[in-house]
Design an enzyme around this catalytic site. Sequence first.
Site, PDB file in Angstrom:
ATOM      1  N   HIS A   1       0.815  -1.215   0.000  1.00 54.48           N
ATOM      2  CA  HIS A   1       0.000   0.000   0.000  1.00 54.48           C
ATOM      3  C   HIS A   1       0.855   1.275   0.000  1.00 54.48           C
ATOM      4  O   HIS A   1       0.348   2.361  -0.244  1.00 54.48           O
ATOM      5  CB  HIS A   1      -0.995   0.006   1.165  1.00 54.48           C
TER       6      HIS A   1
ATOM      7  N   ASP B   1       0.132  -7.652   1.448  1.00 58.10           N
ATOM      8  CA  ASP B   1       0.521  -6.252   1.625  1.00 58.10           C
ATOM      9  C   ASP B   1       2.040  -6.082   1.644  1.00 58.10           C
ATOM     10  O   ASP B   1       2.577  -5.344   2.467  1.00 58.10           O
ATOM     11  CB  ASP B   1      -0.103  -5.669   2.886  1.00 58.10           C
TER      12      ASP B   1
ATOM     13  N   SER C   1       4.636   2.534   7.832  1.00 58.33           N
ATOM     14  CA  SER C   1       4.327   1.353   7.032  1.00 58.33           C
ATOM     15  C   SER C   1       5.523   0.904   6.212  1.00 58.33           C
ATOM     16  O   SER C   1       6.154   1.702   5.519  1.00 58.33           O
ATOM     17  CB  SER C   1       3.161   1.646   6.084  1.00 58.33           C
TER      18      SER C   1
END
Length: 457
Positions: free
Chosen positions: A201, A234, A314
């Site tokens: 992402h 992810d 992230s």
Amino acid sequence: MAPNTGAVDAPQGSAPASAAGVASARQGSAASSDLDAPGAAQGSPAASETGSAGAWRPGAATSEPGWPGGRPDLPGGSGAQGPDQPGPYYFAPPGPAGGAPRNRGRGKVVAGVTALVLAVGGVAGGVGGYLGYQAAEQAKPVTNALNAPPPAQQTGNAPAEGSTEQVAQKVLPTVVQVQVNGGAGSGFVLSSDGLVLTNNHVVESAANGGPIKVQFQDGKSASARIVGRDPSSDLAVVKADGVSGLPTAELGNSGDLRIGQQVVAVGSPFDLNGTVTSGIVSSLNRPVRAGDDGTQATVLNAIQTDAAINPGNSGGPLVNMRGQVVGINSAIYSPNRTQSSQGGSVGIGFAIPVDQARRTAKELSETGKATQTVLGVQVTDGTDGGARVREVTPGGAAEQAGLRAGDLITKFGDRVIDSSDALVAAVRSRAPGETVQLTVGGRAVDVKLGSQPVELR
């Protein structure tokens, strides 16, 4: 990224965060209780006479047992009184016969004078002592911390082994910031020639050829491109161009993590490059929906930690106290997030276990594609827990093991399955081809897990 109820993934930069399946902590307070303890009773028992002489009171009886006609020391008693003493009358104390009476009044005066002299002498001595103390204090030299030379620098002291400081020194050179149009995330170096692991992402907005830049801890930067990505896990691998000799991260083992174990998170929260936070492993095998769509296709078998993780973390590493990567920070639970603002850390963050990430990253870096471990069923939550089989894939692993629609799966190996997401997370934690034992309707069923290629949308 599409939002999902209950949890939010830590996005790059300002991109919205999303995740689901995590219950928020309920607010509440204990009910207040009334204090019913009685107060202390007012009043006190009346004083009793003991027969000993006390101060005389007008109207008090003067006759007492054992003193016919009354006590001589009380009014009306029969004791003799002096010629010039109007009363009250005192009982003569025992003493030597014929002894001269003592002049008590003068004795008191003399004693009083002596006490006064001593008291005056004490005051004079105290005043003199205080003035001497003040003079001594004023004579002391004045010290000022601002005039003291600074201590020797401690740069030569090695950090304690296993400390957060030592971990930071080891890991920071391997952590990068991954920048794309509209935001930034984190990542860490897999190979000295520029392979970097991050979240899907973080770079998905650049999947169609958008610019990607990797910034290193020394301030240098390089353009990068996507080598491969897997939305279901992810994860993504990017390659920085024109670099060599980079320090690489050391990958650890997430299979032996323990709840309560200390960990450190490194990344670029809110564009603050090279941020280090610490905490513990709060939970293991936590089913969390991450990624863009927040559906069951992106359920993670996550490590939960209270190390502060925020938007921009992230893709950064979660490391143990040996400085080994044990997880890839991917999501946070953020109840304060709105459509117009990003949330922040409330001490509930999630990381992809490195055991799963290692296999996927290897596939992506070597082939540009990833495969996904599958059981070959569509499941939903059971009424009283467990995962209810809704549909069985023809020819899949579950059908070959004899599973049918309507079966209720309650255990995956030794792991209790209390929801459909828990089953998906458990399957994702294993590699294709592994054989596991399921508990289905009270019976044990051995299943050899299958695989399928991840399709990019």
